[in-house]
Design an enzyme around this catalytic site. Structure first.
Site, mmCIF file in Angstrom:
data_model
loop_
_atom_site.group_PDB
_atom_site.id
_atom_site.type_symbol
_atom_site.label_atom_id
_atom_site.label_comp_id
_atom_site.label_asym_id
_atom_site.label_seq_id
_atom_site.Cartn_x
_atom_site.Cartn_y
_atom_site.Cartn_z
ATOM 1 N N LYS A 266 0.803 -1.182 0.063
ATOM 2 C CA LYS A 266 0.117 0.162 0.055
ATOM 3 C C LYS A 266 0.755 1.070 -0.162
ATOM 4 O O LYS A 266 1.677 1.353 0.841
ATOM 5 C CB LYS A 266 -0.847 0.116 1.482
ATOM 6 N N ASP A 271 -2.677 10.000 3.932
ATOM 7 C CA ASP A 271 -4.171 9.582 4.139
ATOM 8 C C ASP A 271 -4.864 10.568 4.915
ATOM 9 O O ASP A 271 -4.874 10.607 6.100
ATOM 10 C CB ASP A 271 -4.177 8.207 4.639
ATOM 11 N N LYS A 278 -10.428 12.345 8.248
ATOM 12 C CA LYS A 278 -10.151 12.168 9.578
ATOM 13 C C LYS A 278 -9.942 13.005 10.666
ATOM 14 O O LYS A 278 -9.831 14.332 10.169
ATOM 15 C CB LYS A 278 -8.629 11.380 9.597
ATOM 16 N N ASP A 289 1.528 6.137 5.713
ATOM 17 C CA ASP A 289 0.521 5.157 5.070
ATOM 18 C C ASP A 289 1.047 4.504 3.674
ATOM 19 O O ASP A 289 0.525 3.960 3.115
ATOM 20 C CB ASP A 289 -0.827 6.001 4.750
ATOM 21 N N ASP A 348 -12.417 6.710 3.750
ATOM 22 C CA ASP A 348 -10.920 6.296 4.457
ATOM 23 C C ASP A 348 -10.700 5.165 4.425
ATOM 24 O O ASP A 348 -9.528 4.858 4.670
ATOM 25 C CB ASP A 348 -11.492 7.009 5.821
ATOM 26 N N GLU A 350 -9.793 3.493 1.939
ATOM 27 C CA GLU A 350 -9.007 3.651 0.608
ATOM 28 C C GLU A 350 -8.204 2.659 0.297
ATOM 29 O O GLU A 350 -7.686 2.192 -0.845
ATOM 30 C CB GLU A 350 -8.391 5.206 0.430
ATOM 31 N N ARG A 352 -7.768 -0.465 0.693
ATOM 32 C CA ARG A 352 -8.328 -1.931 0.161
ATOM 33 C C ARG A 352 -8.699 -1.722 -1.207
ATOM 34 O O ARG A 352 -8.880 -2.465 -1.929
ATOM 35 C CB ARG A 352 -9.450 -2.237 1.146
HETATM 36 N N1 BES Z 1 -4.473 4.294 6.911
HETATM 37 C C1 BES Z 1 -5.845 3.976 7.832
HETATM 38 C C2 BES Z 1 -5.506 2.839 8.739
HETATM 39 C C3 BES Z 1 -4.813 3.371 10.092
HETATM 40 C C4 BES Z 1 -5.587 3.828 10.810
HETATM 41 C C5 BES Z 1 -3.701 3.210 10.189
HETATM 42 C C6 BES Z 1 -4.939 4.529 12.179
HETATM 43 C C7 BES Z 1 -3.087 3.458 11.362
HETATM 44 C C8 BES Z 1 -3.911 4.081 12.144
HETATM 45 C C9 BES Z 1 -6.850 3.443 6.802
HETATM 46 O O1 BES Z 1 -6.817 3.795 5.589
HETATM 47 C C10 BES Z 1 -8.131 3.655 7.438
HETATM 48 O O2 BES Z 1 -8.408 5.027 7.239
HETATM 49 N N2 BES Z 1 -8.659 2.702 7.666
HETATM 50 C C11 BES Z 1 -9.979 3.073 8.264
HETATM 51 C C12 BES Z 1 -11.194 2.133 7.850
HETATM 52 C C13 BES Z 1 -12.573 2.445 8.382
HETATM 53 C C14 BES Z 1 -13.117 3.754 7.353
HETATM 54 C C15 BES Z 1 -13.540 1.125 7.913
HETATM 55 C C16 BES Z 1 -10.056 2.972 9.929
HETATM 56 O O3 BES Z 1 -9.126 1.961 10.352
HETATM 57 O O4 BES Z 1 -10.396 3.447 10.582
HETATM 58 ZN ZN ZN Z 2 -7.929 5.725 5.128
HETATM 59 ZN ZN ZN Z 3 -4.986 4.446 4.692
#
Ligand code: BES
Ligand code: ZN
Ligand code: ZN
Length: 498
Positions: A266, A271, A278, A289, A348, A350, A352
């Site tokens: 990734k 992000d 966020k 990220d 968010d 993104e 996947r």
């Molecule tokens: N890059 C983030 C994952 C992440 C979150 C890594 C916090 C480290 C700390 C990812 O893209 C993301 O934002 N995932 C969301 C998914 C949700 C919207 C289903 C998450 O984990 O909050």
């Molecule tokens: Zn995200």
């Molecule tokens: Zn992310």
């Protein structure tokens, strides 16, 4: 850092510091725990025995005691460093002890460090761990600090291996490639997003490819459109930065099997969350990220140096996830490269999306086995904290291979379930799949989503969201990017057996 090996007697060691790992004693009056500690003790007139007796030093992990001008050797200092309990000591611990020694000595002006291995344990394993620990401990993410007048460097790290032979040299070189690749990953991850855009990441990948003799191809937006990568493009469209799909190809001269390993990382250079933005608290960390992508680039560098007899292709979908005026909106329906449609309920989620297209593309390139690394979910951090990487897979033999590689490299990874019952959450009334599930089991539903695109190709997904960043400096490692997964990915490639 120059890495070398010597088998000379301690009396003849020339160094700014001679380091001896020292375990806790089993009983207060007992013998010194290792031959190495005994030798160093004899050399320095019973110094280590006296340290124990004084109670000043017990051998607990990372304790230090420093002796200047030790008698009996040409080394300027002798450093006893605590190694913890002998019966539980692993090469992962030795890696950390070596890292802690380097970090302790570096600010004290010790450009030449010699590290004593224990003749009583397998030397190659110890040498690998010590060298990796030294190189990893030396790394500091201080590129943008302009006042460096007090920053010292460690130039030479010598492994003292009593009874070691020439074959150790190869072990040392392998360890050096591995740790330097991991530091390259850490360097890429520590770059802030204003200095690390998708195109910068692509340029860095090109540099690595040119330097280490592998092929690099970067697909641009037009090529993505022609191919039909609607998921990758959907994430990219909210940013002024153009996306890049980086493809690195390593091909052996002497290919023995039919395996074509695909490594997917990734590469979200920042992000923000996109329209599903966020909270601003800790948003700065989201420059990390692209840690999965950077891990894959680092791994490819070491693979190119170590030249295993297996084809490896790396794919890094690189984008910036921003809420610009052209950004995708919650509710948008995109068509992925696979033909499957996805309802983007949360912009968010993104990672996947971009991985779905990269995984599909890897399969069209003929990859027979896939491993992805991604800072994919906050939910994996809830589940496993900052200790273990979550490992998911649709094929048990491949998952076990990856877990075994992780164990032998001292990278903590834990198997997570991928059960069809979780698929219940991935239903959309309007498209084939939504890009999020419910609140529960978020790391698993993210992995289930990816599985839809990986099946039936054997695939492992490593969620490194909790392990790619160290929140506080440790005695053996600087705060910041860890370079997690590099060693595991390289280990899988170099030990591959069809
Ligand atoms: N890059 C983030 C994952 C992440 C979150 C890594 C916090 C480290 C700390 C990812 O893209 C993301 O934002 N995932 C969301 C998914 C949700 C919207 C289903 C998450 O984990 O909050
Ligand atoms: Zn995200
Ligand atoms: Zn992310």
């Amino acid at each position: 850092m120059q890495i070398q090996f010597e088998a000379v007697p301690l009396e003849q060691v020339k160094a700014d510091a001679l380091v001896v790992p020292v375990f806790e004693k089993e009983s207060p009056g007992g013998a010194l725990p290792t031959e190495a500690a005994q030798t160093a003790n004899d050399l320095a007139g019973g110094w280590i025995e006296e340290l124990y007796r004084s109670g000043e030093f017990t051998g607990k992990a990372f304790e230090t005691a420093l002796l200047y001008r030790p008698p009996g050797t040409k080394a300027r200092r002798l450093l006893a460093i605590g190694a913890g309990k002998a019966d539980r000591f692993t090469s992962a611990d030795l890696r950390n002890v070596a890292g802690a020694a380097v970090r302790f000595l570096k600010p004290k002006s010790a450009p030449k460090i010699a590290f004593l291995l224990d003749a009583g344990s397998p030397l190659a394993e110890q040498a690998k761990a010590a060298v990796e620990g030294a190189i990893l401990g030396d790394f500091e993410p201080d590129r943008y600090k302009t006042d460096k007048k007090d920053v010292k460097s460690v130039d030479v790290f010598t492994v003292l291996a009593p009874g070691g032979d020439e074959s150790l040299r190869q072990t040392l070189a392998g360890a050096q490639f591995m740790a330097e690749a991991q530091n390259l990953t850490r360097e890429l991850v520590s770059e802030p997003a204003n200095r690390m855009s998708p195109s910068t990441l692509a340029a860095r990948a090109r540099e690595v490819a040119a330097q280490y003799g592998i092929e690099c191809q970067v697909l641009d937006e037009d090529q993505m459109r022609q191919l039909g990568m609607g998921a990758l493009l959907g994430v990219a469209q909210g940013s002024a930065e153009r996306p890049a799909l980086i493809v690195l190809r390593y091909r052996p001269l002497d290919e023995t099997g039919k395996t074509h390993l695909g490594l997917v990382g990734k590469g979200v250079t920042f992000d923000s969350g996109g329209i599903s933005i966020k909270p601003s608290q800790d948003m700065d960390k989201m420059k990390f990220d692209m840690a999965g992508g950077a891990a894959v680039i680092g791994a490819m560098r070491a693979i190119a140096q170590l030249r295993p007899p297996i084809s490896v292709t790396a794919l890094i979908p690189a984008v910036e996830n921003m809420p610009g005026s052209r950004a995708q909106r919650p509710g948008d329906i995109i068509t992925t490269l696979s033909g499957k449609t996805v309802e983007v309920l949360n912009t968010d989620a993104e990672g996947r999306l971009i991985l779905a297209d990269a995984v599909s593309y890897a399969r069209t390139l003929g990859c027979t086995h896939l491993i992805d690394a991604a800072t994919l979910t906050g939910a994996i951090v809830v589940a496993l904290g900052h200790v273990h990487t979550g490992a998911f897979g649709n094929n048990d033999p491949l998952l076990q291979r990856v877990l075994a590689a992780a164990r032998s490299e001292g990278e903590k990874m834990w198997p997570m379930p991928l059960d069809d019952d979780y698929k219940e959450q991935l239903k959309s009334p309007f498209a084939d799949l939504p890009n999020i599930g419910t609140r529960w089991g978020g790391a698993i539903t993210a992995a289930m989503f990816l599985k839809e695109f990986a099946d039936p190709t054997p695939w492992v997904h490593l969620d490194i969201a909790g392990t790619a960043w160290l929140e506080e400096t440790k005695p053996y490692l600087a705060k910041g990017p860890t370079g997690v997964a590099v060693r595991t990915l390289v280990n899988v490639a170099i030990n591959w057996k069809d």
